[in-house]
Design a protein around this motif. Structure first.
Motif, short mmCIF file in Angstrom:
data_model
loop_
_atom_site.label_atom_id
_atom_site.label_comp_id
_atom_site.label_asym_id
_atom_site.label_seq_id
_atom_site.Cartn_x
_atom_site.Cartn_y
_atom_site.Cartn_z
N HIS A 1 4.40 11.84 7.18
CA HIS A 1 5.61 11.31 7.81
C HIS A 1 5.66 9.79 7.77
O HIS A 1 6.73 9.21 7.54
CB HIS A 1 5.70 11.79 9.26
N ASP A 2 4.53 9.14 7.97
CA ASP A 2 4.53 7.68 8.06
C ASP A 2 4.61 6.99 6.71
O ASP A 2 5.24 5.95 6.58
CB ASP A 2 3.26 7.21 8.78
N GLU A 3 3.94 7.55 5.71
CA GLU A 3 3.82 6.84 4.44
C GLU A 3 4.75 7.35 3.35
O GLU A 3 4.96 6.67 2.35
CB GLU A 3 2.38 6.90 3.94
N LEU A 4 5.31 8.54 3.50
CA LEU A 4 6.15 9.10 2.45
C LEU A 4 7.61 9.23 2.88
O LEU A 4 8.38 9.98 2.28
CB LEU A 4 5.63 10.48 2.02
N ILE B 1 0.83 -1.20 0.00
CA ILE B 1 0.00 0.00 0.00
C ILE B 1 0.87 1.25 0.00
O ILE B 1 0.62 2.22 -0.72
CB ILE B 1 -0.94 -0.03 1.22
N ARG B 2 1.91 1.22 0.80
CA ARG B 2 2.81 2.37 0.90
C ARG B 2 3.45 2.68 -0.45
O ARG B 2 3.63 3.86 -0.82
CB ARG B 2 3.87 2.08 1.96
N GLU B 3 3.83 1.65 -1.19
CA GLU B 3 4.49 1.87 -2.49
C GLU B 3 3.59 2.64 -3.44
O GLU B 3 4.06 3.50 -4.20
CB GLU B 3 4.91 0.54 -3.09
N ALA B 4 2.28 2.35 -3.42
CA ALA B 4 1.35 3.08 -4.29
C ALA B 4 1.25 4.55 -3.87
O ALA B 4 1.22 5.45 -4.72
CB ALA B 4 -0.03 2.42 -4.25
N ILE B 5 1.23 4.80 -2.56
CA ILE B 5 1.13 6.17 -2.06
C ILE B 5 2.39 6.95 -2.41
O ILE B 5 2.34 8.10 -2.85
CB ILE B 5 0.88 6.17 -0.54
N VAL B 6 3.55 6.33 -2.22
CA VAL B 6 4.83 6.99 -2.53
C VAL B 6 4.93 7.27 -4.02
O VAL B 6 5.37 8.36 -4.44
CB VAL B 6 6.01 6.12 -2.05
N TRP B 7 4.53 6.31 -4.86
CA TRP B 7 4.60 6.50 -6.31
C TRP B 7 3.77 7.70 -6.73
O TRP B 7 4.21 8.52 -7.54
CB TRP B 7 4.10 5.24 -7.02
N ARG B 8 2.56 7.82 -6.15
CA ARG B 8 1.69 8.95 -6.51
C ARG B 8 2.33 10.27 -6.11
O ARG B 8 2.28 11.26 -6.88
CB ARG B 8 0.34 8.79 -5.82
#
Length: 548
Positions: A272-275, A209-216
């Motif tokens: 902070h947590d996801e990016l 899930i984190r990878e999708a958020i970071v990619w966006r």
């Protein structure tokens, strides 16, 4: 951070669980999930501001890190921890001290030190300390890689309890190694270190899930989005993508569950947590192996397992013990596979400490007991049910346990001693001391009661001139929450309660409080405020915000 457990000032039922001879129905979760992180703890302190200087990370008190909790777990495993009242505590990655400052207020004879790479949070914390007039705590800006030699550190020294909350899984490998080396070097002989981290295998799901958020965020058009907008855009993309899968699809259900939790968090926390640039969840086996390289050993987690944990299934434990033998960490790792565990709060001690793996029952004689439970409707005839903090619900039908609960609920927010528990159980037919100790252990596992080795100066009645803690009044001025004397977080969503709390400096009687409320809330009728005053004072008392 771990999902914070708080008391709201503004019941669910579940499966039947059996712990030993005591049967409960429980809505307690089977796994723990956490999501706190800290800014990378190494770097030039003269460098440009960190992301924590730019975007504030909300700070709270974390009960699982309190010396009382750590001392209880050490004592249950046969160790002799330092007395809480006079202990020495270090927090690495303390941010603005929101966790450490309430401890220093609660424990005036103890000593507290905290440091963090981000300068602005440290400055905010130092301002709070000055306003409160605390002399037993110091915060300084420091680089973890150089903390021992930094002029501001004063040489660090030796500590009975070391706290590292939300750092380990969010920093590069050299920093993780330095972190554990620091713990080993500065932990007292009988000390306990608390280290939280995102764990495997459960964090594999979060990482997807984190990878999708970071990619966006990395592909924001023109990179014009602010930090909080980037996090929100990542969640929107995730929601859009997951809706393309069939409703019955297991991957969709798992992702939607995580997405729901993420949307409940503030944009600042999401940023902070996801990016973050580093995210390195680790298995408990790998973490303990790393700790052992620095002369540290696994003690336990910061809390006892919940009643529906796989460790309470005899047939499973028999099979796992055949594989693990006497290797406690191997057993924990296999249980984590069953739990799909995402988060751990691991306690470490020096390797030479004689850890007792079977919980010590005799040590309960030296402990104190409390319960935040309130009565609830039973699910079955003859069962007494109780609501617990966090919206949880448990129940039982055994007279000794019910008698203990009635005594402790009446005493809250104060504690009672072991002898009072033993006598109460005896009155209901449980006279064997070994059986009483087993019952208390089972009730602690069920979260019905709390174990403590100290009691703060908490009020048990609303006095003529009630006084709330100075630290809670200070927090309430700027936040809709405050730390209580048991180091929990109390939500102050009702503006009248929040306003009343700030007035409770011990100089006003009830009539003067009412007059001040009428001034502060003129839109409310005098009669309404009068009726609400006593009820709200009782709520603040029950929330452990009033001092004795």
């Amino acid at each position: 951070m771990r999902e914070r457990a708080g008391t709201a000032l503004s019941g669910a039922c579940g499966q039947i669980c059996k712990v030993g001879s005591l049967e409960f129905f429980s809505a307690l979760p089977a796994t723990l999930c956490g999501h706190r992180r800290q800014e990378r703890m190494a770097g030039n302190t003269n460098a440009p501001k960190t992301s924590y200087d730019t975007v504030e990370y909300p700070g709270f008190s974390y009960p699982d890190t309190h010396p009382d909790r750590l001392a209880v777990m050490a004592a249950l495993h046969g160790l002799q921890p330092a007395p809480v009242a006079t202990c020495r505590v270090l927090e690495i990655g303390c941010s603005e001290g929101a966790n450490l400052i309430p401890m220093a207020y609660e424990l005036p004879a103890a000593e507290f030190t905290g440091f963090d790479l981000a300068g602005l949070p440290i400055a905010r914390g130092q301002q709070r300390i000055g306003e409160l007039g605390l002399t037993n705590i110091r915060l300084f800006q420091g680089d973890l890689m150089e903390a021992e030699t930094a002029p501001e550190s004063g040489g660090l020294g030796e500590y009975d309890y070391i706290i590292v909350h939300g750092v380990y899984a969010w920093v590069p490998e050299p920093v993780r190694d330095r972190l554990l080396a620091l713990c080993s070097a500065h932990l007292a002989r009988n000390g306990v270190a608390f280290v939280s981290y995102n764990a495997l295998p459960g964090s594999h799901m979060r990482n997807m899930i984190r990878e999708a958020i970071v990619w966006r965020a990395e592909h924001a058009a023109g990179n014009a989005m602010g930090p909080e907008e980037q996090a929100a855009a990542g969640l929107d993309l995730l929601g859009l993508l997951i809706r393309t899968r069939p409703e019955e699809d297991p991957y969709r259900r798992l992702t939607e569950e995580q997405l729901t939790k993420l949307r409940k968090r503030s944009p600042k926390v999401l940023f902070h947590d996801e990016l973050s640039p580093v995210y390195a969840p680790v298995s408990v086996a790998a973490f303990v192996q790393h700790a052992r390289r620095h002369g540290l050993e696994y003690l336990s987690e910061s809390v006892l397992p919940v009643p529906n944990d796989p460790s309470f299934r005899p047939e499973l434990m028999e099979a796992l013990r055949e594989i693990a033998g006497d290797d406690t960490v191997a057993l924990e790792q296999m249980l984590d596979f069953a739990r799909m565990r995402m988060y751990r709060e691991t306690l470490l001690v020096h390797a030479e400490q004689p850890v007792q793996r079977d919980l010590a029952g005799d040590v309960l004689r030296e402990m104190r007991f409390a319960s935040q439970a309130t009565p609830a409707a039973g699910e079955r005839e003859g069962v007494c049910a109780y609501n617990l903090p966090g919206g949880l619900k448990v129940g039982c039908d055994q007279a000794p346990a019910i008698g203990v609960m009635e005594r402790l609920m009446t005493a809250w927010p104060r504690t009672l001693g072991y002898e009072e528990m033993r006598q109460t159980a005896a009155e209901d037919g449980l006279r064997s001391e070994a059986h009483v100790q087993r019952l208390l252990q089972q009730m602690a596992i069920a979260r019905m009661i709390e174990l403590h080795v100290y009691e703060p100066a908490v009020a048990d009645v609303v006095s003529e001139k009630p006084k709330a803690t100075a630290v809670s009044r200070q927090e309430a001025r700027v936040h809709p929450h405050a730390a209580n004397l048991w180091h929990g977080t109390v939500q102050l969503d009702d503006m009248r309660v929040r306003g009343l709390l700030q007035m409770l400096d011990g100089t006003r009687d009830h009539g003067e409080l009412l007059a001040q409320l009428c001034v502060e809330f003129p839109e409310m009728g005098d009669e309404e405020l009068k009726l609400g005053l006593e009820a709200n004072l009782t709520r603040l008392l029950r929330a452990a915000l009033l001092e004795s």
